[in-house]
Write a protein that holds these residues in place. Structure first.
Motif, mmCIF file in Angstrom:
data_model
loop_
_atom_site.group_PDB
_atom_site.id
_atom_site.type_symbol
_atom_site.label_atom_id
_atom_site.label_comp_id
_atom_site.label_asym_id
_atom_site.label_seq_id
_atom_site.Cartn_x
_atom_site.Cartn_y
_atom_site.Cartn_z
ATOM 1 N N ALA A 34 -10.555 -4.458 -1.740
ATOM 2 C CA ALA A 34 -10.477 -3.129 -2.358
ATOM 3 C C ALA A 34 -9.302 -2.337 -1.787
ATOM 4 N N GLU A 35 -9.103 -2.433 -0.466
ATOM 5 C CA GLU A 35 -7.989 -1.718 0.167
ATOM 6 C C GLU A 35 -6.647 -2.254 -0.329
ATOM 7 N N LEU A 36 -6.538 -3.576 -0.411
ATOM 8 C CA LEU A 36 -5.298 -4.180 -0.913
ATOM 9 C C LEU A 36 -5.037 -3.791 -2.365
ATOM 10 N N THR A 37 -6.069 -3.773 -3.174
ATOM 11 C CA THR A 37 -5.928 -3.382 -4.576
ATOM 12 C C THR A 37 -5.439 -1.946 -4.685
ATOM 13 N N GLN A 38 -5.990 -1.056 -3.854
ATOM 14 C CA GLN A 38 -5.573 0.348 -3.873
ATOM 15 C C GLN A 38 -4.108 0.481 -3.440
ATOM 16 N N LYS A 39 -3.722 -0.211 -2.371
ATOM 17 C CA LYS A 39 -2.334 -0.140 -1.894
ATOM 18 C C LYS A 39 -1.368 -0.707 -2.933
ATOM 19 N N PHE A 40 -1.770 -1.788 -3.577
ATOM 20 C CA PHE A 40 -0.946 -2.373 -4.617
ATOM 21 C C PHE A 40 -0.749 -1.379 -5.762
ATOM 22 N N GLY A 41 -1.816 -0.706 -6.160
ATOM 23 C CA GLY A 41 -1.722 0.304 -7.214
ATOM 24 C C GLY A 41 -0.776 1.430 -6.844
ATOM 25 N N GLU A 42 -0.852 1.875 -5.576
ATOM 26 C CA GLU A 42 0.040 2.934 -5.102
ATOM 27 C C GLU A 42 1.501 2.467 -5.128
ATOM 28 N N LEU A 43 1.739 1.228 -4.723
ATOM 29 C CA LEU A 43 3.101 0.691 -4.756
ATOM 30 C C LEU A 43 3.639 0.603 -6.183
ATOM 31 N N ILE A 44 2.800 0.203 -7.114
ATOM 32 C CA ILE A 44 3.210 0.128 -8.522
ATOM 33 C C ILE A 44 3.588 1.519 -9.020
ATOM 34 N N GLU A 45 2.785 2.523 -8.701
ATOM 35 C CA GLU A 45 3.088 3.899 -9.122
ATOM 36 C C GLU A 45 4.407 4.372 -8.527
ATOM 37 N N ARG A 46 4.645 4.078 -7.249
ATOM 38 C CA ARG A 46 5.894 4.497 -6.613
ATOM 39 C C ARG A 46 7.091 3.792 -7.250
ATOM 40 N N LEU A 47 6.920 2.531 -7.554
ATOM 41 C CA LEU A 47 7.990 1.765 -8.192
ATOM 42 C C LEU A 47 8.295 2.305 -9.590
#
Length: 104
Positions: free
Chosen positions: A19-32
């Protein structure tokens, strides 16, 4: 079929990490997406389907590269040059074909 068992505590740890990795991945996608949105509006990027290179144009018109060069030299077919490579608008190619169409 092989059955693998795992302790409940270990499973909960794996699920929490996932769940933590999924959240961080989502944040990275938004920043990108935010970072890339400032480069160029999509309406300014040329559609590659609207342009043809020399080889594609020769195949479309069933002519040799030398004949295509003559068309360029004689201003029969407009073109664009980028890095020494020639590109032709498909609309211009179609226009030339329509303009020279003769019905029998």
């Amino acid at each position: 079929m092989e059955v693998i068992t795992i302790q409940n505590e270990a499973m909960q740890t794996l699920l929490k990490s996932n769940a933590e990795l999924t959240q961080k991945f989502g944040e990275l996608i938004e920043r990108l997406e935010t970072a890339l949105s400032g480069f160029a509006p999509s309406n300014q990027i040329a559609n590659p389907l609207e342009w043809a290179d020399t080889d594609q144009t020769c195949k479309m018109l069933n002519i040799s590269p030398r004949t295509l060069q003559k068309y360029r030299d004689d201003s029969v077919l407009p073109f664009s040059t980028i890095g020494g490579k020639k590109y032709f608008k498909i609309a211009d190619i179609k226009h030339i074909l329509e303009e020279n169409y003769t019905a029998i």
